[in-house]
Design an enzyme around this catalytic site. Structure first.
Site, PDB file in Angstrom:
ATOM      1  N   GLU A 140      -9.637 -11.135  -7.163  1.00 12.59           N
ATOM      2  CA  GLU A 140      -8.719  -9.990  -7.043  1.00 12.59           C
ATOM      3  C   GLU A 140      -7.552 -10.102  -8.035  1.00 12.59           C
ATOM      4  O   GLU A 140      -7.161  -9.108  -8.652  1.00 12.59           O
ATOM      5  CB  GLU A 140      -8.212  -9.890  -5.596  1.00 12.59           C
ATOM      6  CG  GLU A 140      -9.321  -9.490  -4.629  1.00 12.59           C
ATOM      7  CD  GLU A 140      -8.927  -9.549  -3.155  1.00 12.59           C
ATOM      8  OE1 GLU A 140      -9.787  -9.260  -2.313  1.00 12.59           O
ATOM      9  OE2 GLU A 140      -7.760  -9.889  -2.844  1.00 12.59           O
TER      10      GLU A 140
ATOM     11  N   PHE B  54     -15.279   4.068   6.928  1.00 18.21           N
ATOM     12  CA  PHE B  54     -13.920   4.404   6.498  1.00 18.21           C
ATOM     13  C   PHE B  54     -13.723   4.285   4.986  1.00 18.21           C
ATOM     14  O   PHE B  54     -12.618   4.474   4.483  1.00 18.21           O
ATOM     15  CB  PHE B  54     -12.896   3.529   7.235  1.00 18.21           C
ATOM     16  CG  PHE B  54     -13.099   2.038   7.064  1.00 18.21           C
ATOM     17  CD1 PHE B  54     -12.620   1.371   5.947  1.00 18.21           C
ATOM     18  CD2 PHE B  54     -13.763   1.302   8.044  1.00 18.21           C
ATOM     19  CE1 PHE B  54     -12.802   0.002   5.794  1.00 18.21           C
ATOM     20  CE2 PHE B  54     -13.954  -0.070   7.901  1.00 18.21           C
ATOM     21  CZ  PHE B  54     -13.475  -0.719   6.772  1.00 18.21           C
TER      22      PHE B  54
ATOM     23  N   LYS C 228       0.816  -1.219   0.000  1.00 19.88           N
ATOM     24  CA  LYS C 228       0.000   0.000   0.000  1.00 19.88           C
ATOM     25  C   LYS C 228       0.858   1.282   0.000  1.00 19.88           C
ATOM     26  O   LYS C 228       2.061   1.233   0.274  1.00 19.88           O
ATOM     27  CB  LYS C 228      -0.922  -0.024   1.224  1.00 19.88           C
ATOM     28  CG  LYS C 228      -1.963  -1.164   1.186  1.00 19.88           C
ATOM     29  CD  LYS C 228      -2.896  -1.083   2.395  1.00 19.88           C
ATOM     30  CE  LYS C 228      -3.956  -2.163   2.363  1.00 19.88           C
ATOM     31  NZ  LYS C 228      -4.898  -2.048   3.512  1.00 19.88           N
TER      32      LYS C 228
ATOM     33  N   ARG D  34       2.789  -6.042   9.249  1.00 16.73           N
ATOM     34  CA  ARG D  34       2.100  -4.900   9.853  1.00 16.73           C
ATOM     35  C   ARG D  34       2.743  -4.489  11.170  1.00 16.73           C
ATOM     36  O   ARG D  34       2.804  -3.301  11.487  1.00 16.73           O
ATOM     37  CB  ARG D  34       0.613  -5.219   9.989  1.00 16.73           C
ATOM     38  CG  ARG D  34      -0.090  -5.121   8.622  1.00 16.73           C
ATOM     39  CD  ARG D  34      -1.469  -5.673   8.641  1.00 16.73           C
ATOM     40  NE  ARG D  34      -2.253  -5.296   7.466  1.00 16.73           N
ATOM     41  CZ  ARG D  34      -3.415  -5.841   7.142  1.00 16.73           C
ATOM     42  NH1 ARG D  34      -3.930  -6.794   7.898  1.00 16.73           N
ATOM     43  NH2 ARG D  34      -4.074  -5.448   6.067  1.00 16.73           N
TER      44      ARG D  34
ATOM     45  N   ASN E 204      -1.915   0.493   6.759  1.00 15.27           N
ATOM     46  CA  ASN E 204      -1.353  -0.731   7.332  1.00 15.27           C
ATOM     47  C   ASN E 204      -0.525  -1.555   6.341  1.00 15.27           C
ATOM     48  O   ASN E 204      -0.422  -2.775   6.465  1.00 15.27           O
ATOM     49  CB  ASN E 204      -2.452  -1.565   8.009  1.00 15.27           C
ATOM     50  CG  ASN E 204      -3.543  -1.953   7.046  1.00 15.27           C
ATOM     51  OD1 ASN E 204      -3.459  -1.683   5.856  1.00 15.27           O
ATOM     52  ND2 ASN E 204      -4.573  -2.609   7.560  1.00 15.27           N
TER      53      ASN E 204
ATOM     54  N   TYR F 177     -12.518  -2.345  -3.294  1.00 17.08           N
ATOM     55  CA  TYR F 177     -13.011  -2.348  -1.907  1.00 17.08           C
ATOM     56  C   TYR F 177     -14.532  -2.245  -1.823  1.00 17.08           C
ATOM     57  O   TYR F 177     -15.061  -1.824  -0.788  1.00 17.08           O
ATOM     58  CB  TYR F 177     -12.346  -1.221  -1.117  1.00 17.08           C
ATOM     59  CG  TYR F 177     -10.947  -1.572  -0.642  1.00 17.08           C
ATOM     60  CD1 TYR F 177     -10.733  -2.634   0.237  1.00 17.08           C
ATOM     61  CD2 TYR F 177      -9.837  -0.842  -1.052  1.00 17.08           C
ATOM     62  CE1 TYR F 177      -9.461  -2.958   0.689  1.00 17.08           C
ATOM     63  CE2 TYR F 177      -8.551  -1.159  -0.610  1.00 17.08           C
ATOM     64  CZ  TYR F 177      -8.384  -2.218   0.265  1.00 17.08           C
ATOM     65  OH  TYR F 177      -7.116  -2.543   0.721  1.00 17.08           O
TER      66      TYR F 177
ATOM     67  N   THR G 272      -5.125  -6.616  11.173  1.00 13.88           N
ATOM     68  CA  THR G 272      -5.451  -5.355  10.486  1.00 13.88           C
ATOM     69  C   THR G 272      -4.911  -4.158  11.260  1.00 13.88           C
ATOM     70  O   THR G 272      -4.322  -3.242  10.683  1.00 13.88           O
ATOM     71  CB  THR G 272      -6.989  -5.223  10.337  1.00 13.88           C
ATOM     72  OG1 THR G 272      -7.499  -6.423   9.756  1.00 13.88           O
ATOM     73  CG2 THR G 272      -7.360  -4.028   9.465  1.00 13.88           C
TER      74      THR G 272
ATOM     75  N   HIS H 169      -2.188  -5.419   1.714  1.00  9.59           N
ATOM     76  CA  HIS H 169      -3.471  -6.120   1.575  1.00  9.59           C
ATOM     77  C   HIS H 169      -3.168  -7.562   1.208  1.00  9.59           C
ATOM     78  O   HIS H 169      -2.226  -7.832   0.462  1.00  9.59           O
ATOM     79  CB  HIS H 169      -4.312  -5.503   0.443  1.00  9.59           C
ATOM     80  CG  HIS H 169      -5.455  -6.407   0.030  1.00  9.59           C
ATOM     81  ND1 HIS H 169      -6.663  -6.416   0.678  1.00  9.59           N
ATOM     82  CD2 HIS H 169      -5.528  -7.381  -0.922  1.00  9.59           C
ATOM     83  CE1 HIS H 169      -7.443  -7.346   0.135  1.00  9.59           C
ATOM     84  NE2 HIS H 169      -6.782  -7.937  -0.843  1.00  9.59           N
TER      85      HIS H 169
ATOM     86  N   ARG I  72      -1.913 -14.204   5.138  1.00  6.20           N
ATOM     87  CA  ARG I  72      -2.651 -13.509   6.204  1.00  6.20           C
ATOM     88  C   ARG I  72      -1.847 -13.540   7.504  1.00  6.20           C
ATOM     89  O   ARG I  72      -1.821 -12.573   8.261  1.00  6.20           O
ATOM     90  CB  ARG I  72      -4.038 -14.141   6.418  1.00  6.20           C
ATOM     91  CG  ARG I  72      -4.983 -14.039   5.237  1.00  6.20           C
ATOM     92  CD  ARG I  72      -5.502 -12.662   4.954  1.00  6.20           C
ATOM     93  NE  ARG I  72      -6.239 -12.086   6.066  1.00  6.20           N
ATOM     94  CZ  ARG I  72      -6.883 -10.911   5.991  1.00  6.20           C
ATOM     95  NH1 ARG I  72      -6.878 -10.207   4.865  1.00  6.20           N
ATOM     96  NH2 ARG I  72      -7.520 -10.437   7.026  1.00  6.20           N
TER      97      ARG I  72
END
Ligand code: UDP
Length: 139
Positions: free
Chosen positions: A127, A58, A10, A103, A113, A50, A92, A116, A86
């Site tokens: 995706e 948010f 990100k 993270r 963060n 998203y 998160t 993704h 993950r």
């Protein structure tokens, strides 16, 4: 079982020149980067990506953040890649992320963060197809 998952590095991470460091954590965990491209996400792309969060408070901020600087989109391959990534990403909210996770190491906040990762095999397929064609993925 060998699987593929979709990853985004990100804007908070690309802006701080952390692409290589994030990739080192990914590769050290045994995941293989089988496709990778740096892009500037458009508002339409971010809103579509998203879409499930459209009604969340948010959402606007998230779309603004994801389009605020380039991102690196990736396909990762490995044993149980979806669950494995993950785990490697961490929670998160970086305050709740385990030691050694991306993270915990790099994220600035619950919004900014750093990464993704797909949350299921079905979503991984959807995706990946949003950003890569089959011939762009070299396993
Ligand atoms: N997010 C946010 N505020 C929140 C929860 C989530 O800005 O209170 C952002 C954050 O960047 C997160 C993304 O929305 O990574 C998607 O949220 P999700 O709950 O799917 O978390 P993830 O699967 O990324 O851990």
């Amino acid at each position: 079982m060998t699987e593929r998952t979709f990853s985004i590095i990100k804007p908070d991470a690309t802006k701080r020149n952390l692409t290589g460091k994030v990739n080192a954590v990914i590769e050290d965990a045994g995941l293989r980067i089988v496709a990778q491209r740096r892009i500037q996400m458009s508002q339409a792309q971010a809103e579509k990506f998203y879409e499930v969060h459209k009604e969340r408070p948010f959402f606007g901020e998230l779309v603004e953040f994801m389009t605020s600087a380039p991102v690196v989109v990736q396909v990762l391959e490995g044993d149980n890649a979806v669950a494995k990534y993950r785990e490697v990403m961490g929670a998160t909210n970086p305050e709740q992320a385990a030691e050694g996770t991306i993270r915990k190491l790099f994220a600035l906040s619950v919004g900014e963060n750093s990464v993704h990762g797909s949350d299921s095999q079905d979503n991984a397929k959807i995706e990946i197809a949003q950003f890569f064609t089959d011939d762009q993925i070299v396993g």
